[in-house]
Scaffold this motif. Structure first.
Motif, PDB file in Angstrom:
ATOM      1  N   TRP A 133       7.477  31.500   1.905  1.00  0.00           N
ATOM      2  CA  TRP A 133       7.407  31.562   3.365  1.00  0.00           C
ATOM      3  C   TRP A 133       8.222  32.725   3.922  1.00  0.00           C
ATOM      4  O   TRP A 133       7.846  33.335   4.932  1.00  0.00           O
ATOM      5  N   GLN A 134       9.317  33.053   3.255  1.00  0.00           N
ATOM      6  CA  GLN A 134      10.093  34.206   3.734  1.00  0.00           C
ATOM      7  C   GLN A 134       9.249  35.478   3.646  1.00  0.00           C
ATOM      8  O   GLN A 134       9.339  36.355   4.517  1.00  0.00           O
ATOM      9  N   ALA A 137       6.942  35.337   6.628  1.00  0.00           N
ATOM     10  CA  ALA A 137       7.645  35.700   7.867  1.00  0.00           C
ATOM     11  C   ALA A 137       7.892  37.207   7.918  1.00  0.00           C
ATOM     12  O   ALA A 137       7.735  37.838   8.973  1.00  0.00           O
ATOM     13  N   LEU A 140       4.712  38.924   8.956  1.00  0.00           N
ATOM     14  CA  LEU A 140       4.478  38.856  10.402  1.00  0.00           C
ATOM     15  C   LEU A 140       5.306  39.915  11.116  1.00  0.00           C
ATOM     16  O   LEU A 140       4.837  40.578  12.046  1.00  0.00           O
ATOM     17  N   CYS A 141       6.542  40.052  10.673  1.00  0.00           N
ATOM     18  CA  CYS A 141       7.444  41.023  11.289  1.00  0.00           C
ATOM     19  C   CYS A 141       6.900  42.449  11.096  1.00  0.00           C
ATOM     20  O   CYS A 141       6.857  43.239  12.046  1.00  0.00           O
ATOM     21  N   ARG A 144       3.719  43.053  13.303  1.00  0.00           N
ATOM     22  CA  ARG A 144       4.016  43.319  14.713  1.00  0.00           C
ATOM     23  C   ARG A 144       4.709  44.654  14.914  1.00  0.00           C
ATOM     24  O   ARG A 144       4.416  45.368  15.874  1.00  0.00           O
ATOM     25  N   ASP A 148       3.364  47.358  17.446  1.00  0.00           N
ATOM     26  CA  ASP A 148       4.193  47.707  18.615  1.00  0.00           C
ATOM     27  C   ASP A 148       4.407  49.221  18.634  1.00  0.00           C
ATOM     28  O   ASP A 148       4.333  49.861  19.679  1.00  0.00           O
ATOM     29  N   GLU A 154       0.878  42.379  22.525  1.00  0.00           N
ATOM     30  CA  GLU A 154       0.589  41.047  21.997  1.00  0.00           C
ATOM     31  C   GLU A 154      -0.135  40.196  23.034  1.00  0.00           C
ATOM     32  O   GLU A 154       0.193  40.249  24.221  1.00  0.00           O
ATOM     33  N   VAL A 204      -1.171  36.800  16.860  1.00  0.00           N
ATOM     34  CA  VAL A 204      -0.850  35.997  15.685  1.00  0.00           C
ATOM     35  C   VAL A 204      -1.039  34.552  16.117  1.00  0.00           C
ATOM     36  O   VAL A 204      -0.342  34.091  17.021  1.00  0.00           O
ATOM     37  N   THR A 223      -3.166  30.739   9.710  1.00  0.00           N
ATOM     38  CA  THR A 223      -2.643  31.735  10.642  1.00  0.00           C
ATOM     39  C   THR A 223      -3.422  33.028  10.485  1.00  0.00           C
ATOM     40  O   THR A 223      -3.498  33.579   9.392  1.00  0.00           O
TER      41      THR A 223
END
Lengths: 426, 426
Positions: A133-134, A137, A140-141, A144, A148, A154, A204, A223
């Motif tokens: 899961w890390q 995550a 996802l970071c 984005r 960005d 978003e 997301v 997701t």
């Protein structure tokens, strides 16, 4: 009282009195000495206990009890992280109520898959599962931050919708104050509408697929990382953006993974028809009149891209229009083929994307040619009625990405609380 | 061909030949000269047209058509942004198919609310509406960056659940392969479970409330910003984090808003009972035996915080246990009152948060005292059975936050595609 540090910070505090806190991961009692392993969100720390009264009390405490340990950080080459705690003072914060039904301290979890899923609250505490899961995550970071940086905005769009996104099949229906609503299969229509507002958008969010298959690759809720951009030339603009996004995702993941997949600066792209021709020439299998790639052909192409380009990724462009959704833009030069693509990651479809239609009359024609009534699409079609630039985008399935990245066979092992045909809990 | 710049970049290109692209926002024809306003994702640009043939052609093109303009950027004090384009070459990218049913170039939208919602694809293009969402997106960015900075990990949890989160009421039911599933009212249970895994977590996701009220403050689906953290002292640790998160959200929003709400370094906090006492002393209204704050009292407290602390925010702590959900942690010294809080923003509830129970027997007792069967909560209760630290968190409603920030009376004006009792489209 000294303030808490994480187990991974111990080496910066050698010789000091420190406090750690976390879960009782394991206790090993030897003659005259015991080793307590404490787990926190970042890692593990070994605590050396020479006082037998303390060991006996700790032994009575079930694994997974939450504890606080104060002690002296001592550099010890043979300790798992090179530093361990001596002369500990141990406080029980919350005792576990029962012993866990399986051990979390072994390198991998050995219980049955169903047992592990039934006990997700515990299973996810295993360092390997937590690590998956890390990586999710971090992905996802990276997703984005790449977008960005490219001027994307978003968005958050409804999951309760009045009609199915892409077709009438495989949607979950919801009782909405006496009306029937559906759960969105994708934010496709909304992200396109928002190109008319913000030009470049991403979302997301969770998507819902009522597909009744039970495979290691499918979840019924997952997701989705969705992107859509205006003022493109064609789907190659989208492929270039996708490459940049994947590069940034891998960059953020890098500190968490010893070996990253290979993604060349310029993503290799092969045309659908050319891919089938290649497969025919090299393997003798003639699929040149098929409208889609079989899983075995995707795997073969994955191997080929690795050998030919040193790449774990391959974009296949130009799928036949007949297999793509109605909003797909055709190739103006070869209208039977689309300006769409799939991205294969290690021979498995990971991303679908492409250019979309942008002219209102084209939408009406595309719906009519498929025998679809335009009325349920009214709110969507407005975006095109009132002027839309050429645009396109893509969607990445998060759990499938992580599973492939970590080479985990079943996507259920990397999803936090998977939903499938037979599972709605926990 | 020169490459495209945004309308907001014109002033950096004075004297140069540039290209802009966007939507035909407005055309004003005067005698011998016309002014075309082009809108792109960032702003507006004025194009001066002296050739009457071009003006006539442009006039035939419906508003919202997508166009590209090449011209010379000329500094002109009387132009809206100080720079305008002269000697334009105009290309139509996509003509609009119909004239819009209302004008987008007026300072505010004047059509009926229902018309505006029915035409969301168009309505959202209005610079003011678009601006509301840009503030929402900036809020999300500030929320995440504050939490990433504090060592939080993002999570994504299921929206399809087997039982209602907090109570049996007000949930949407879903046909899940013949079983009944529900749409999650909040990620509450999952974020708590994940504290056992990652200690500090947040989720940005959609939540679903089947509340049949039709008010300007409620939506049936909205974006919730959820946070949960372990190893806290009590709810004051949570309030301190919330303050930091709000500060960062305001910092990211600052470039988009001329005037920000006032948030002191140290957020003012008042106890529920003290608040009622204060209201009694100052207004004569005796609500000292009420278990909750009336909206009028929230407004009064908002005014009071502004006068007393120069703050647009006020945390009210210690709500009676009887009005809080079963997982709420009581104040150990005054068990009828909770370690929970609401944050009032300009006199309206914006955030709910607090410390949660963390001991397994406390959960069993809390469920029993409310007559709730623990069985449907099994997957959740495991987290506590196997050891959980003291923890707490909060949830912010995104649309309500933006509406309050922009002083918009109806939350439907800031949501992208609102869902309410009577609306499931677009």
């Amino acid at each position: 009282m000294v303030s808490r540090i994480y187990t991974t910070q111990l080496s910066a505090h050698v010789g000091e009195r420190v406090q750690i806190a976390g879960w009782k991961h394991r206790l090993r009692r030897l003659s005259g000495i015991s080793f307590l392993i404490v787990r926190d969100k970042h890692g593990l720390a070994q605590v050396v206990i020479e006082d037998d009264t303390i060991s006996t009390e700790l032994d009575r405490l079930y694994q997974e009890s939450v504890i606080r340990v104060e002690g002296i950080a001592i550099a010890t080459p043979q300790a798992p992280s090179g530093v361990e705690l001596h002369h500990p003072q141990i406080t029980v914060i919350t005792p576990a109520h029962e012993p866990p039904p399986f051990d979390l301290f072994r390198p991998s979890l050995t219980a049955q898959p169903a047992t592990l899923l039934d006990h997700a609250a515990l299973t996810l505490r295993h360092p390997q599962r937590r690590h998956y899961w890390q990586i999710a995550a971090a992905s996802l970071c990276g997703f984005r931050s790449a977008l960005d940086h490219c001027g994307f905005t978003e968005i958050q769009t409804p999951k309760l919708v009045a009609s199915a996104t892409e077709s009438g099949a495989n949607v979950f229906s919801v009782d909405y104050f006496g009306q029937t609503a559906y759960l969105a299969q994708s934010p496709q229509f909304y992200k396109q509408i928002m190109v008319g507002v913000l030009e470049r958008v991403y979302e997301v969010g969770r998507v819902f697929r009522a597909e009744p298959h039970d495979t290691p690759r499918h979840l019924n809720e997952y997701t989705s990382l969705d992107v859509e951009m205006g003022f493109i030339n064609d789907h190659h603009t989208v492929i270039a953006l996708l490459t940049e996004v994947l590069q940034q995702m891998l960059e953020v993941i890098a500190p968490l993974m010893p070996e990253l997949p290979r993604l060349p600066q310029r993503l290799p792209v092969i045309h659908f028809q050319e891919a089938l021709e290649l497969i025919y020439q090299q393997t003798g299998e003639d699929a040149r009149h098929e409208p889609d790639l079989a899983p075995a052909h995707e795997r073969w192409l994955g191997e080929w891209a690795r050998a030919e380009y040193g790449s774990d990724f391959l974009a296949v462009e130009g799928y036949p229009m007949i297999k793509r959704p109605f909003y797909t833009h055709p190739n103006p030069m070869r209208p039977a083929y689309s300006n769409s693509f799939d991205l294969l990651f290690r021979g498995l479809e990971l991303v679908t994307g492409g250019q979309r239609l942008h002219r209102y009359p084209d939408y009406l024609a595309a719906l009519a040619s498929r025998g679809l009534n335009p009325d349920p699409f009214e709110g969507y079609l407005q975006a095109f009625k009132y002027g839309m630039p050429p645009h396109g985008g893509f969607a990445i399935g998060l759990e499938r990405w992580v599973a492939r990245l970590c080479e985990v066979a079943n996507v259920r092992e990397v999803a936090l609380f998977p939903r499938d045909l037979n599972r709605l809990t926990p």
